[in-house]
Write a protein that holds these residues in place. Structure first.
Motif, PDB file in Angstrom:
ATOM      1  N   TYR A 140       0.842  -1.196   0.000  1.00 60.32           N
ATOM      2  CA  TYR A 140       0.000   0.000   0.000  1.00 60.32           C
ATOM      3  C   TYR A 140       0.877   1.247   0.000  1.00 60.32           C
ATOM      4  O   TYR A 140       1.963   1.257   0.588  1.00 60.32           O
ATOM      5  CB  TYR A 140      -0.904   0.023   1.236  1.00 60.32           C
ATOM      6  CG  TYR A 140      -1.939  -1.069   1.272  1.00 60.32           C
ATOM      7  CD1 TYR A 140      -3.229  -0.858   0.782  1.00 60.32           C
ATOM      8  CD2 TYR A 140      -1.641  -2.316   1.814  1.00 60.32           C
ATOM      9  CE1 TYR A 140      -4.191  -1.858   0.828  1.00 60.32           C
ATOM     10  CE2 TYR A 140      -2.595  -3.325   1.856  1.00 60.32           C
ATOM     11  CZ  TYR A 140      -3.865  -3.090   1.358  1.00 60.32           C
ATOM     12  OH  TYR A 140      -4.802  -4.086   1.401  1.00 60.32           O
ATOM     13  N   SER A 141       0.364   2.293  -0.642  1.00 57.49           N
ATOM     14  CA  SER A 141       1.120   3.542  -0.665  1.00 57.49           C
ATOM     15  C   SER A 141       0.179   4.730  -0.840  1.00 57.49           C
ATOM     16  O   SER A 141      -0.856   4.631  -1.507  1.00 57.49           O
ATOM     17  CB  SER A 141       2.124   3.538  -1.815  1.00 57.49           C
ATOM     18  OG  SER A 141       2.822   4.775  -1.869  1.00 57.49           O
ATOM     19  N   ASN A 142       0.537   5.839  -0.215  1.00 55.17           N
ATOM     20  CA  ASN A 142      -0.181   7.103  -0.409  1.00 55.17           C
ATOM     21  C   ASN A 142       0.529   8.012  -1.403  1.00 55.17           C
ATOM     22  O   ASN A 142       0.004   9.077  -1.738  1.00 55.17           O
ATOM     23  CB  ASN A 142      -0.321   7.843   0.930  1.00 55.17           C
ATOM     24  CG  ASN A 142      -1.293   7.173   1.874  1.00 55.17           C
ATOM     25  OD1 ASN A 142      -2.156   6.404   1.451  1.00 55.17           O
ATOM     26  ND2 ASN A 142      -1.158   7.460   3.164  1.00 55.17           N
ATOM     27  N   THR A 143       1.706   7.580  -1.878  1.00 59.57           N
ATOM     28  CA  THR A 143       2.523   8.496  -2.692  1.00 59.57           C
ATOM     29  C   THR A 143       2.834   7.980  -4.094  1.00 59.57           C
ATOM     30  O   THR A 143       3.122   8.782  -4.985  1.00 59.57           O
ATOM     31  CB  THR A 143       3.848   8.802  -1.974  1.00 59.57           C
ATOM     32  OG1 THR A 143       4.555   7.579  -1.745  1.00 59.57           O
ATOM     33  CG2 THR A 143       3.592   9.502  -0.647  1.00 59.57           C
ATOM     34  N   VAL A 211       1.805   3.345   6.695  1.00 56.20           N
ATOM     35  CA  VAL A 211       1.624   3.704   5.287  1.00 56.20           C
ATOM     36  C   VAL A 211       1.858   5.191   5.061  1.00 56.20           C
ATOM     37  O   VAL A 211       2.444   5.603   4.063  1.00 56.20           O
ATOM     38  CB  VAL A 211       0.213   3.290   4.795  1.00 56.20           C
ATOM     39  CG1 VAL A 211      -0.050   3.826   3.382  1.00 56.20           C
ATOM     40  CG2 VAL A 211       0.073   1.781   4.812  1.00 56.20           C
ATOM     41  N   GLN A 212       1.412   6.016   5.995  1.00 56.69           N
ATOM     42  CA  GLN A 212       1.555   7.460   5.828  1.00 56.69           C
ATOM     43  C   GLN A 212       2.974   7.957   6.080  1.00 56.69           C
ATOM     44  O   GLN A 212       3.319   9.090   5.721  1.00 56.69           O
ATOM     45  CB  GLN A 212       0.599   8.187   6.766  1.00 56.69           C
ATOM     46  CG  GLN A 212       0.860   7.930   8.247  1.00 56.69           C
ATOM     47  CD  GLN A 212      -0.195   8.546   9.141  1.00 56.69           C
ATOM     48  OE1 GLN A 212      -1.049   9.309   8.689  1.00 56.69           O
ATOM     49  NE2 GLN A 212      -0.137   8.218  10.435  1.00 56.69           N
ATOM     50  N   LEU A 229      -7.771   0.592   4.905  1.00 56.72           N
ATOM     51  CA  LEU A 229      -7.009   0.625   3.664  1.00 56.72           C
ATOM     52  C   LEU A 229      -7.864   0.044   2.539  1.00 56.72           C
ATOM     53  O   LEU A 229      -8.566  -0.943   2.717  1.00 56.72           O
ATOM     54  CB  LEU A 229      -5.712  -0.172   3.811  1.00 56.72           C
ATOM     55  CG  LEU A 229      -4.683   0.396   4.787  1.00 56.72           C
ATOM     56  CD1 LEU A 229      -3.467  -0.522   4.877  1.00 56.72           C
ATOM     57  CD2 LEU A 229      -4.245   1.795   4.362  1.00 56.72           C
ATOM     58  N   GLN A 233      -5.536   2.084  -2.717  1.00 57.57           N
ATOM     59  CA  GLN A 233      -4.217   2.365  -2.154  1.00 57.57           C
ATOM     60  C   GLN A 233      -3.247   1.202  -2.364  1.00 57.57           C
ATOM     61  O   GLN A 233      -2.057   1.342  -2.105  1.00 57.57           O
ATOM     62  CB  GLN A 233      -4.340   2.652  -0.654  1.00 57.57           C
ATOM     63  CG  GLN A 233      -5.107   3.929  -0.317  1.00 57.57           C
ATOM     64  CD  GLN A 233      -5.431   3.998   1.165  1.00 57.57           C
ATOM     65  OE1 GLN A 233      -6.389   3.399   1.640  1.00 57.57           O
ATOM     66  NE2 GLN A 233      -4.603   4.724   1.910  1.00 57.57           N
TER      67      GLN A 233
END
Length: 288
Positions: A140-143, A211-212, A229, A233
């Motif tokens: 998972y990633s926010n970026t 994750v953040q 999640l 994401q």
């Protein structure tokens, strides 16, 4: 409910009250003999609708295993003569301990590799009675939108237990991002890290919060779903060919217990399969 083998009843004592009484006594004796055979535990018992199997306590994390067990209890267990009590756990460390000390009768949270590792490290003898479902893990990633977008030196959070850490590393190796030994279990098994990724080993339960703070984090579904999640994401979801399906585990003494046999049957039923697919849309894959 403990199933015991009944000893054959002694011959009935007949009186001279007539052949009808004698015939009834013979029939009753035959019925007792059949009952004794049915109670034998030499072979796994077969159970059908209407049997009173009693209660069973099963430990699991709340999602998805706890949800699945509650579905079975609410919709299928009564007709099968089984009463399921769900014992909620919040980490991967305690369900096997509880099973080993007899606090629960079975658990549903781990794959066969995790179970083997526990037995080796704790001197345990817990057994799997079969695979039930695959709880797909994901990065998972926010970026970033893809693992290919990771820059040199990117930070990757992975679980700190040998089974799931190796699981994450094997996926990264399959994607060509790193090279590892054939069966990695720790960062020491990385043989080449050309992009200089920085790895952070984190307890499974806290990975969703990581994750953040990192570029990407590998989170198993048991912790991803409760943390909110989403598939949006997830930049890479584990495939259905994964060898990490979760198993129903118990003790050697209960391996052939009719309650365990029936529970496995219900967990693999068409109804339960449909529930998994409708609820999680392919993230939880039945092992059938």
């Amino acid at each position: 409910m403990v199933i015991t083998t009944h000893e054959k009843s002694p011959p009935m004592q007949f009186t001279s009250r007539g052949t009808r009484l004698a015939g009834a006594a013979v029939a009753l004796s035959a019925l007792f003999a059949l009952t004794a055979c049915a109670g034998s535990t030499d072979e796994p018992a077969t159970t059908g609708a209407g049997d009173d199997l009693g209660s069973i306590t099963v430990g699991a994390l709340a999602t998805p295993a706890g949800d699945i067990l509650k579905f079975v209890q609410d919709n299928l267990a009564a007709d099968a003569g089984l009463d399921i009590t769900f014992q909620d756990f919040t980490d991967y460390n305690t369900p096997n301990v509880a099973l080993s000390d007899g606090s629960i009768d079975a658990n549903l949270f781990q794959n066969a590799t995790f179970l083997k590792t526990y037995n080796e490290q704790a001197g345990g003898s817990l057994v799997s009675v079969g695979e039930i479902y695959l709880p797909s893990a994901a990065f998972y990633s926010n970026t970033v939108k893809s693992l290919d977008d990771l820059k040199d030196g990117a930070t990757i959070a992975i679980p700190n237990d040998p089974t799931n850490e190796g699981r994450a590393l094997k996926i990264l190796a399959t994607e060509g991002l790193i090279e590892t030994t054939e069966e990695p279990t720790s960062l020491a098994d990385i043989t080449d890290n050309p992009n200089k990724y920085e790895f952070r080993e984190i307890e499974n339960a806290t990975l969703p919060q990581a994750v953040q703070d990192v570029d990407v984090a590998f989170v198993t579904i048991s912790f991803a779903l409760p943390a909110g999640l989403t598939a949006d994401q997830a930049i890479l979801i584990e495939g259905s060919d994964s060898p990490y399906a979760n198993v129903l585990a118990t003790t050697p003494e209960l391996e052939n217990d009719p309650r365990i046999v029936k529970l496995k049957e219900l967990l693999l039923s068409d109804e339960t399969q449909a529930y998994m697919e409708e609820t999680w849309g392919g993230l939880v894959i039945p092992s059938v």
